[in-house]
Scaffold this active site. Structure first.
Site, short mmCIF file in Angstrom:
data_model
loop_
_atom_site.label_atom_id
_atom_site.label_comp_id
_atom_site.label_asym_id
_atom_site.label_seq_id
_atom_site.Cartn_x
_atom_site.Cartn_y
_atom_site.Cartn_z
N ASN A 165 34.29 -75.34 11.82
CA ASN A 165 34.63 -74.19 12.64
C ASN A 165 35.60 -73.23 12.02
O ASN A 165 36.55 -73.64 11.37
CB ASN A 165 35.35 -74.69 13.90
CG ASN A 165 34.39 -74.90 15.00
OD1 ASN A 165 33.46 -74.15 15.10
ND2 ASN A 165 34.61 -75.89 15.80
N CYS A 166 35.41 -71.96 12.28
CA CYS A 166 36.46 -70.99 12.05
C CYS A 166 36.68 -70.27 13.38
O CYS A 166 36.60 -69.05 13.45
CB CYS A 166 36.07 -70.01 10.97
SG CYS A 166 35.86 -70.79 9.37
N VAL A 167 36.87 -71.00 14.47
CA VAL A 167 37.08 -70.37 15.77
C VAL A 167 38.59 -70.29 16.06
O VAL A 167 39.40 -70.74 15.28
CB VAL A 167 36.34 -71.11 16.92
CG1 VAL A 167 34.87 -71.21 16.61
CG2 VAL A 167 36.92 -72.48 17.17
#
Lengths: 143, 432
Positions: free
Chosen positions: B247-249
């Site tokens: 993830n890159c949230v």
């Protein structure tokens, strides 16, 4: 008339130039590129189409980049008006309400941030339509 | 399925030419870790170099931008290895014995998409919002090769693999160490469990996995969750590295790999298993962008709840906006099957806390546990040392133009802090 779910029925409403650069002519979909629209305006335009009977194919708040933090927004609707869907009307109305809650942030001074915002929006749409985002990117010169 | 976890308490980390775990101290040669990471071709192709640092609780240190947090572990008995389908072969995990280096983590940092990575402060007010400030952190800062900007996906993959490999390399040092404490976890077959606990309510955990698209991904045995139908999994498999973050949230409600390894919902359900409830299994489902996928996945979740004859389900999500719709669709449909639900989420309720918290709602979703309000404002004072770079502080989600002040302090929302409002409830915020 294109069946529901057929890529021919995909109308990609977007203000993101990367969508045009990478997806134009790469599938049966139609791209309605509206660079003049702000994030919220894209949602309002989508809402009016939902009211006119077009279906939503993707969630209007896709992506964890918050509304208004990114200026870019793409929504896939149906080309054909299949009839107004109440759930979709509520969903798009909620999305506009949520957008109004977030402060508009201006990152235009950071070209890298803008590139990243375009990339995230583009990859989310690719995921939705099952298009290989990497091959789309390799078809263009640079981001 | 029965899993024994052996906890080896790590109280300190020191750089050393010799690699070992002794008396609660991890001695580690970064060159050994680096060589192990570079055995992977993708890491070789996309990461120009790594630098290493150690951040300990209480130190005046800021780590940013944080990509992932991973707990080093090693499989010492039974089937499978660490991170099956990605690092180890795809064999089923979740049984046998696994040693855990507790009290420490591998933290990967460096630029990927700057506005989506977070901050870990090891002291000060920010430290009170993240559990990761309480750990001894072995920080791996990745430096991309030239031209990586046009290849974010490949680079994200390389950094993800590098972090997992670093954790595997370090975890291996715990193989022959006697754990300070061991704990057993066991769930049963459907009929077996029903016979064993006939009076107890049957409860499952509906674990929603972030799967909106590239850079918003979760992997299950190496499979992108976006491409899977809703399915069931033994809770011990998730505790044993079957699920990991790609993830890159937003930092505050990102489920890092550490969160998956140490999912507090799983821990609490196990604590009540055979006492207050019969913990049947986990149901994993996705959060796709395509609306037909949402409908299919949530229909499937409800069908499985009914097939398993559940009395109750705990539902947790990852993210805000799009996932809120999956959360409500799941909850509503499960309730309509006659199964009671409780939601775990966080809130974006505005800085004053007065706005509606989620992007979707339904009267059937009437039991909610919150991880906190991500819009809450905070001022993070300057730290003596920064591991990584402050280049992105202004653009991290929850920051704003001018967030980074000239004196090095940061004014932002708690969204910027890794794990601050975790939606599995893995947080330090509490109403108690």
């Amino acid at each position: 008339m294109a069946n529901i779910g057929n890529p021919k029925d995909y109308l990609i409403l977007t203000n993101n130039p990367l969508i045009v650069e990478c997806l134009q002519g790469k599938g049966a979909w139609t791209i309605d590129f509206r660079p003049e629209l702000k994030f919220r305006d894209v949602l309002v335009t989508a809402r009016d189409l939902v009211y006119a009977g077009h279906l939503l194919y993707t969630h209007p708040l896709s992506g964890s980049v918050k509304p208004n933090e990114t200026p870019y927004k793409s929504v896939i609707l149906s080309v054909e008006p299949h009839g107004m869907d109440n759930d979709h009307a509520i969903m798009i109305a909620n999305a506009i309400e949520v957008t109004d809650k977030f402060q508009i942030l201006d990152w235009s001074h950071s070209e890298q941030a803008m590139k990243d915002f375009r990339l995230i929006d583009y990859t989310l749409i690719c995921g939705a339509i099952g298009f290989d985002a990497l091959s789309g990117l390799s078809n263009k010169q640079s981001l | 399925m029965k899993l024994e976890l052996g906890y080896i308490q790590i109280k300190d980390i020191q750089f050393s030419k010799e690699c070992k775990v002794e008396n609660g101290t991890l001695f580690i040669d970064p060159e050994v870790v680096k060589a192990f990471m570079y055995q992977d071709d993708d890491v070789k192709a996309w990461v120009k170099d790594f630098s290493f640092d150690i951040a300990k609780p209480g130190e005046s240190v800021r780590i940013t931008p944080v990509k992932d947090v991973i707990e080093p572990r090693v499989k010492v008995e039974g089937q499978g290895g660490q991170f099956p389908g990605v690092i180890a072969k795809v064999d089923t995990v979740g049984s046998g014995k696994t040693h855990v280096l507790r009290g420490m983590a591998v933290v990967t940092a460096g630029k990927i998409v700057g506005f989506q990575e977070g901050i870990i402060d090891m002291t000060g007010p920010g430290a009170d919002y993240t559990y990761f400030s309480k750990l001894n952190n072995f920080v791996v800062v990745a430096e991309p090769v030239e031209g990586y900007q046009d290849h974010k996906h490949e680079y994200e993959h390389a950094v993800r693999i590098a972090g997992l490999r670093a954790a595997v390399c370090i975890g291996e040092l715990g193989r022959n160490v006697t754990p300070d404490e061991t704990q057993e976890f066991e769930t049963f077959g459907i009929i077996e469990g029903a016979k064993k606990f006939p009076e107890l309510p049957r409860v499952a955990y509906v674990h929603m996995l972030q799967s909106q698209g590239l850079l918003h991904d979760t992997y299950v045995y190496g499979v992108d969750a976006k491409r899977s139908l809703t399915t069931i999994i033994n809770p011990t498999e998730t505790m044993d590295g079957a699920i990991l973050s790609g993830n890159c949230v937003s930092a505050c409600d990102k489920n890092t790999t550490y969160h998956h390894q140490n999912n507090p919902v799983v821990a609490e359900l196990f604590a009540q298993h055979g006492k207050k409830l019969n913990y049947v299994c986990n149901i994993i489902t996705n959060e796709n962008v395509y609306l037909a996928d949402k409908q299919r996945s949530s229909d499937w979740t409800a069908k499985l709840c009914r097939l398993l004859d559940l009395d109750g389900a705990i539902v947790s999500q990852e993210g805000f906006g799009n996932p809120d719709t999956d959360l409500i669709m799941n909850t509503k449909k499960i309730e309509l099957q006659g199964v009671k639900t409780t939601i775990i989420t966080d809130e974006y309720a505005g800085q004053d806390g007065k706005s509606q918290s989620l992007a979707d709602a339904d009267p059937l979703a009437d039991a909610v546990v919150t991880g906190g309000n991500a819009n809450q404002n905070i001022i993070l004072p300057p730290m003596d040392k920064v591991i990584g770079t402050l280049d992105y502080v202004d653009v991290i989600a929850g920051g704003h133009n001018g967030s980074l002040r000239p004196d090095g302090s940061i004014e932002a929302e708690i969204q910027v802090i890794t794990g601050a409002t975790n939606e599995m409830g893995f947080g330090l915020l509490s109403a108690r």
